[in-house]
Design an enzyme around this catalytic site. Structure first.
Site: not given
Ligand code: TTP
Ligand code: MG
Length: 407
Positions: A11, A109-110
């Site tokens: 992730d 992103d995962e």
């Molecule tokens: P996430 O992996 O949940 O968040 P992140 O990568 O920004 O942070 P983390 O380090 O905690 O993993 O989500 C990935 C991307 O998806 C995030 O950068 C933006 C998008 N996203 C949204 O647009 N809306 C949302 O509600 C979430 C949870 C994510």
């Molecule tokens: Mg993330």
């Protein structure tokens, strides 16, 4: 005994915000909020994500942008650049493919990787995880966090434990001690409602749940209870499914304003069923399983699936199952943000072959040909409706999943 699986969950850290900081040095080290225009606190819309510097102010994904502004007006507010993020997502995917073809993308992103038996594992799990993180950083100049565990659920929890740049490895014999102290909400399938039910039973942690009498749990939560009990004991057999293996055709709709009008929700569901049916027929597909998805105003998401006796490709048939699913989801009195429906469980082989999977006449399409036609159909759907149109069956699983089939 079955061979121990080695599952990884990768992730990216603060994905959208990290890309913005990478591409604009002025944003580095600063709170950065990616999302809607805050309009000096009057803006509508929400935060997509924010940098770790912004998280220190309590800002997080899905928070109203006006609230983010109140918490930190001096942050840099940036509009999302979807095409850039999608391109980086493909780069990350390509890096992961250097290590294994067993990749299940979960979101932009995962991804899950099944690295069981891959050559890269010969130097150990940590060395492999570090190699993957290093390659991602080399190629994208962005960091990722990784979880390595005997199954998907634990790998996903692990990747989130030590962000950013975290690598958390849970050995099979550590799974129980890893899970036990966690709140039940960490388990897949435990949304707010289930969490409350569990709490009334005195179950707060995963350990409490694992120790609870299984039969008692089933009495109160049905099949879902059994499922959760197994998860609490670290049992999650779900395979890593590369796209192309478990496919579904689905559509979803986000309401302009959250609604508790049941008629509006059901009417929208009908429209979605029409779209899905049209696409199934266009692709010559019929499926047996209908999944209905509901997301509430607080973003908790529920899915209900039902497998029908017959292969379905007509809107009325699909709607009949979808609306029953919806009623089982018990949405009354709750504000709905999004509703979706998908059909999966496409026919392959067996007596029900038709259309794409038709057994070819002698001298006609063989297996390769059939596969090619299926691929073409999928491409067609993607081309016409966007990548999201075809998603893996599993990707509709949200929190509080209560899948069951009794067809
Ligand atoms: P996430 O992996 O949940 O968040 P992140 O990568 O920004 O942070 P983390 O380090 O905690 O993993 O989500 C990935 C991307 O998806 C995030 O950068 C933006 C998008 N996203 C949204 O647009 N809306 C949302 O509600 C979430 C949870 C994510
Ligand atoms: Mg993330």
């Amino acid at each position: 005994m079955a061979r121990e699986r080695v599952i990884m969950h990768v992730d990216m850290d603060a994905f959208f915000a990290a890309i913005e900081q990478r591409d604009n040095p002025e944003l580095r080290g600063r709170p950065v909020v990616v999302g809607a225009d805050p309009k000096e606190g009057k803006g509508r819309g929400v935060v997509a994500t924010c940098s770790y510097e912004a998280r220190a102010y309590g800002i997080h994904s899905a928070m109203p942008i006006s609230q983010a502004w109140r918490r930190c007006p001096e942050a840099a507010y940036v509009r999302p650049r979807g095409d850039v993020y999608a391109q980086v997502s493909r780069q990350v995917r390509a890096v992961l493919e250097e290590f294994t073809p067993q990749i299940e993308p979960v979101s932009i992103d995962e991804a899950f990787l099944d690295v069981t038996g891959t050559p890269g594992l010969s130097r150990g799990k940590r060395a492999l995880a570090e190699a993957i993180a290093r390659r991602i950083e080399e190629v994208t100049r962005l960091t990722a966090s990784l979880g390595v565990a005997p199954n998907k659920m634990i790998a996903k929890i692990a990747s989130d434990m030590d962000k950013p740049r975290g690598i958390v490895i849970v050995e099979p014999d550590e799974a129980q001690s890893f899970l036990r102290p966690l709140p039940t909400a960490k388990l897949w399938g435990v949304g707010e409602k289930t969490r409350e039910i569990l709490e009334r039973l005195g179950i707060r942690t995963v350990g409490d749940l694992a120790d609870f009498d299984q039969a008692g749990l089933v009495r109160r939560l049905g099949k879902h209870g059994e499922h959760l009990w197994n998860l609490a004991r670290g049992r999650d057999q779900r395979p890593v499914e590369p796209p192309g293996e478990a496919k579904s055709v689905g559509n979803e709709h986000t309401f302009e304003t959250d609604t508790d009008d049941l008629q509006q929700v059901e009417g929208t569901l009908m429209c979605l069923c029409e779209k899905v049916a049209g696409r199934l027929r266009a692709a010559g597909l019929r499926g047996r399983t209908v999944t209905t998805k509901v997301r509430f105003e607080d973003f908790t998401t529920l899915t209900r699936a039902k497998t029908a006796d017959d292969m379905l490709d007509e809107e009325t048939q699909i709607y009949a199952v979808a609306v029953r699913n919806l009623r089982r989801a018990d949405i009354e009195g709750r504000k709905v943000r999004l509703v979706g429906v998908s059909v999966s469980g496409f026919e392959e082989g067996g007596e029900h072959q038709t259309s794409l999977f038709d057994r070819p006449a002698p001298g006609e399409a063989g297996d390769d040909e059939k596969r090619r036609r299926l691929a073409e159909a999928i491409d067609y759907i993607k081309g016409r409706y966007g990548d999201d149109a075809l998603r893996r069956g599993g990707s509709m699983q949200g929190k509080d999943t209560g899948d069951e089939s009794d067809g």
